[in-house]
Scaffold this motif. Structure first.
Motif, PDB file in Angstrom:
ATOM      1  N   GLY A 151      40.107  34.583  38.954  1.00  0.00           N
ATOM      2  CA  GLY A 151      38.842  35.222  38.645  1.00  0.00           C
ATOM      3  C   GLY A 151      38.102  35.660  39.892  1.00  0.00           C
ATOM      4  N   PRO A 152      37.148  36.599  39.734  1.00  0.00           N
ATOM      5  CA  PRO A 152      36.397  37.078  40.888  1.00  0.00           C
ATOM      6  C   PRO A 152      35.418  36.044  41.424  1.00  0.00           C
ATOM      7  N   VAL A 153      35.147  36.150  42.716  1.00  0.00           N
ATOM      8  CA  VAL A 153      34.107  35.339  43.362  1.00  0.00           C
ATOM      9  C   VAL A 153      32.894  36.230  43.535  1.00  0.00           C
ATOM     10  N   LEU A 154      31.749  35.817  42.995  1.00  0.00           N
ATOM     11  CA  LEU A 154      30.535  36.627  43.016  1.00  0.00           C
ATOM     12  C   LEU A 154      29.539  36.090  44.032  1.00  0.00           C
TER      13      LEU A 154
ATOM     14  N   GLU B 217      48.894  45.592  32.567  1.00  0.00           N
ATOM     15  CA  GLU B 217      47.765  44.736  32.233  1.00  0.00           C
ATOM     16  C   GLU B 217      47.159  44.166  33.504  1.00  0.00           C
ATOM     17  N   VAL B 218      45.921  43.694  33.376  1.00  0.00           N
ATOM     18  CA  VAL B 218      45.293  42.879  34.408  1.00  0.00           C
ATOM     19  C   VAL B 218      44.910  41.562  33.749  1.00  0.00           C
ATOM     20  N   ARG B 219      45.317  40.467  34.376  1.00  0.00           N
ATOM     21  CA  ARG B 219      45.125  39.129  33.797  1.00  0.00           C
ATOM     22  C   ARG B 219      44.254  38.297  34.737  1.00  0.00           C
ATOM     23  N   PHE B 220      43.156  37.761  34.194  1.00  0.00           N
ATOM     24  CA  PHE B 220      42.243  36.923  34.964  1.00  0.00           C
ATOM     25  C   PHE B 220      42.229  35.507  34.399  1.00  0.00           C
ATOM     26  N   SER B 221      42.360  34.534  35.279  1.00  0.00           N
ATOM     27  CA  SER B 221      42.283  33.127  34.882  1.00  0.00           C
ATOM     28  C   SER B 221      40.939  32.562  35.314  1.00  0.00           C
ATOM     29  N   ILE B 222      40.210  32.012  34.364  1.00  0.00           N
ATOM     30  CA  ILE B 222      38.881  31.461  34.649  1.00  0.00           C
ATOM     31  C   ILE B 222      38.947  29.954  34.465  1.00  0.00           C
ATOM     32  N   PRO B 223      38.973  29.193  35.544  1.00  0.00           N
ATOM     33  CA  PRO B 223      39.084  27.738  35.422  1.00  0.00           C
ATOM     34  C   PRO B 223      37.771  27.108  34.983  1.00  0.00           C
ATOM     35  N   VAL B 224      37.825  25.832  34.682  1.00  0.00           N
ATOM     36  CA  VAL B 224      36.627  25.122  34.218  1.00  0.00           C
ATOM     37  C   VAL B 224      35.551  25.063  35.294  1.00  0.00           C
TER      38      VAL B 224
ATOM     39  N   PRO C 288      29.561  30.399  34.414  1.00  0.00           N
ATOM     40  CA  PRO C 288      29.634  31.255  33.216  1.00  0.00           C
ATOM     41  C   PRO C 288      29.519  32.741  33.529  1.00  0.00           C
ATOM     42  N   ALA C 289      28.853  33.097  34.641  1.00  0.00           N
ATOM     43  CA  ALA C 289      28.675  34.510  34.987  1.00  0.00           C
ATOM     44  C   ALA C 289      30.000  35.222  35.222  1.00  0.00           C
ATOM     45  N   VAL C 290      31.039  34.478  35.619  1.00  0.00           N
ATOM     46  CA  VAL C 290      32.339  35.103  35.866  1.00  0.00           C
ATOM     47  C   VAL C 290      32.906  35.679  34.569  1.00  0.00           C
ATOM     48  N   GLU C 291      32.814  34.926  33.491  1.00  0.00           N
ATOM     49  CA  GLU C 291      33.306  35.432  32.205  1.00  0.00           C
ATOM     50  C   GLU C 291      32.468  36.615  31.742  1.00  0.00           C
ATOM     51  N   ARG C 292      31.153  36.545  31.924  1.00  0.00           N
ATOM     52  CA  ARG C 292      30.301  37.674  31.543  1.00  0.00           C
ATOM     53  C   ARG C 292      30.649  38.925  32.357  1.00  0.00           C
ATOM     54  N   CYS C 293      30.958  38.710  33.637  1.00  0.00           N
ATOM     55  CA  CYS C 293      31.338  39.829  34.498  1.00  0.00           C
ATOM     56  C   CYS C 293      32.599  40.512  33.982  1.00  0.00           C
ATOM     57  N   LEU C 294      33.599  39.742  33.617  1.00  0.00           N
ATOM     58  CA  LEU C 294      34.878  40.325  33.212  1.00  0.00           C
ATOM     59  C   LEU C 294      34.796  41.036  31.870  1.00  0.00           C
ATOM     60  N   LYS C 295      33.813  40.689  31.066  1.00  0.00           N
ATOM     61  CA  LYS C 295      33.643  41.398  29.793  1.00  0.00           C
ATOM     62  C   LYS C 295      33.211  42.840  30.019  1.00  0.00           C
ATOM     63  N   SER C 296      32.704  43.130  31.234  1.00  0.00           N
ATOM     64  CA  SER C 296      32.313  44.503  31.541  1.00  0.00           C
ATOM     65  C   SER C 296      33.530  45.410  31.711  1.00  0.00           C
TER      66      SER C 296
ATOM     67  N   GLY D 208      35.454  46.054  29.481  1.00  0.00           N
ATOM     68  CA  GLY D 208      35.637  46.733  28.204  1.00  0.00           C
ATOM     69  C   GLY D 208      36.419  45.831  27.267  1.00  0.00           C
ATOM     70  N   HIS D 209      37.431  46.397  26.632  1.00  0.00           N
ATOM     71  CA  HIS D 209      38.200  45.616  25.667  1.00  0.00           C
ATOM     72  C   HIS D 209      39.108  44.630  26.404  1.00  0.00           C
ATOM     73  N   VAL D 210      38.802  43.359  26.271  1.00  0.00           N
ATOM     74  CA  VAL D 210      39.638  42.305  26.853  1.00  0.00           C
ATOM     75  C   VAL D 210      39.945  41.285  25.765  1.00  0.00           C
ATOM     76  N   GLU D 211      41.116  40.714  25.853  1.00  0.00           N
ATOM     77  CA  GLU D 211      41.496  39.631  24.945  1.00  0.00           C
ATOM     78  C   GLU D 211      41.369  38.313  25.689  1.00  0.00           C
ATOM     79  N   SER D 212      40.847  37.322  25.019  1.00  0.00           N
ATOM     80  CA  SER D 212      40.623  36.020  25.646  1.00  0.00           C
ATOM     81  C   SER D 212      41.459  34.949  24.959  1.00  0.00           C
ATOM     82  N   LYS D 213      42.049  34.092  25.763  1.00  0.00           N
ATOM     83  CA  LYS D 213      42.764  32.926  25.264  1.00  0.00           C
ATOM     84  C   LYS D 213      42.101  31.686  25.853  1.00  0.00           C
ATOM     85  N   VAL D 214      41.661  30.796  24.993  1.00  0.00           N
ATOM     86  CA  VAL D 214      40.929  29.606  25.422  1.00  0.00           C
ATOM     87  C   VAL D 214      41.777  28.371  25.154  1.00  0.00           C
ATOM     88  N   THR D 215      41.945  27.531  26.161  1.00  0.00           N
ATOM     89  CA  THR D 215      42.665  26.272  25.995  1.00  0.00           C
ATOM     90  C   THR D 215      41.810  25.117  26.505  1.00  0.00           C
ATOM     91  N   ASP D 216      42.019  23.957  25.918  1.00  0.00           N
ATOM     92  CA  ASP D 216      41.273  22.779  26.332  1.00  0.00           C
ATOM     93  C   ASP D 216      41.776  22.256  27.667  1.00  0.00           C
TER      94      ASP D 216
END
Length: 326
Positions: free
Chosen positions: A59-62, A91-98, A102-110, A112-120
């Motif tokens: 994921g990006p560093v802001l 494709e472009v694939r971003f991994s967002i660790p725990v 939260p701003a990183v996920e909001r940033c990546l939603k910009s 456009g159409h992205v699919e998210s996979k959430v795991t515990d």
């Protein structure tokens, strides 16, 4: 640490199908964001951009003063889209660790159409006295630790590389047994020598019987890989090594300890839960550009990974034999 250029350089040196494509977003001479992208390439058609590979720690560093800057988010989205177009990525694939804000996920939603996979992902909070943390262990785990201590298991922190290398076949055999991707020794060696990871080795009767590698950063410590002799399981070396890793992280002032993902293995889930962690979420976000190629690659990927792993396993010994002949 996993966003650092040296980590990307290590990935590129360890895996022939990866190449660094790190990005920096600037404004008036100030770095506003950094994106640790790796270009994945198998032939001319199967190309993707990943931050970072293996669905971990990307994921990006802001810039801390601009985490919710909409203009910055749009600039990142434009840059990623343009790069994907130039590279021909499907494709472009971003991994967002725990540990990501939260701003990183909001940033990546910009994007456009992205699919998210959430795991515990179980995470243990370390901002308490160590004995209080250990009191949160399950009764079964506390008994296992006492058994390990009575049997004479000791844990060495920062063990030498030659000891780790001698234990590596245990890890490789275990990954092959469960059908998981085997990380090559050169990659593990690089993680340790570049101080990205810290090894813990269990000993019994003067003999090394297992190891664990912890990825340590100031904000979070992450249980990465481990292995042990199957016959040594009755002495509970894995329990002892994880307890030692938690104690070391606590002493270093690291606030959280992540047990990583379990990939649906119920026994591993129960084992991690016995340490009393809370459940957090790891998110993978994917922006698709060429869906037909993406679908084709998803079908081919398992066989491609197996073929690469087989070739990679034999290329180092083959290279050594050829060098001796020359």
């Amino acid at each position: 640490m996993h966003h650092a250029y040296r980590y990307g350089r290590l990935l590129a040196a360890s895996f022939g199908y990866l190449r660094q494509d790190y990005r920096v977003i600037e404004s008036r001479g100030t770095i506003m964001a950094a994106i640790p992208l790796m270009q994945f390439s198998v032939g001319r058609l199967c190309r993707s951009l990943q931050s970072l590979p293996f669905d971990i720690y990307g994921g990006p560093v802001l810039h801390p003063d601009h985490t919710d800057d909409a203009d910055l988010h749009r600039a990142i989205a434009r840059d990623v889209d343009e790069l994907a177009g130039r590279r021909g990525a499907f494709e472009v694939r971003f991994s967002i660790p725990v540990s990501a804000p939260p701003a990183v996920e909001r940033c990546l939603k910009s994007l456009g159409h992205v699919e998210s996979k959430v795991t515990d992902c179980p995470v243990l909070t370390l901002g308490r006295p160590l004995e209080q943390i250990r009191q949160g262990y399950s009764a079964q785990l506390r008994r296992a630790l006492r058994v390990s201590a009575r049997q004479g298991v000791t844990v060495e922190v920062g063990a030498p590389l030659d000891v780790l290398e001698s234990l590596y076949p245990l890890y490789r055999a275990r990954m092959q047994q469960i059908g998981a991707t085997v990380k090559p020794w050169r990659f593990i060696e690089g993680v340790v020598t570049q101080r990205i990871g810290l090894p813990f080795v269990a000993h019994l009767g003067g003999r090394a019987i297992g190891f664990l590698i912890l990825l340590a950063t100031p904000g979070i410590a992450i249980y990465w890989i481990s292995a042990m002799e199957p016959d040594a399981s009755r002495t509970r070396p894995m329990n002892a090594m994880l307890d030692a890793a938690i104690a070391w992280s606590h002493a270093e002032g690291i606030p959280r300890f992540s047990f990583g993902e379990s990939h649906g293995r119920s026994g591993l889930v129960r084992f991690k839960q016995s340490f009393g962690p809370e459940m957090s979420q790891h998110v993978v976000m994917v922006r698709t550009y060429r869906p037909m190629i993406q679908r084709s690659w998803s079908l081919l990927e398992p066989a491609a990974r197996r073929s690469y792993a087989l070739w990679d396993r034999w290329r180092a010994p083959l290279a050594r034999r050829l060098s001796h002949r020359s």
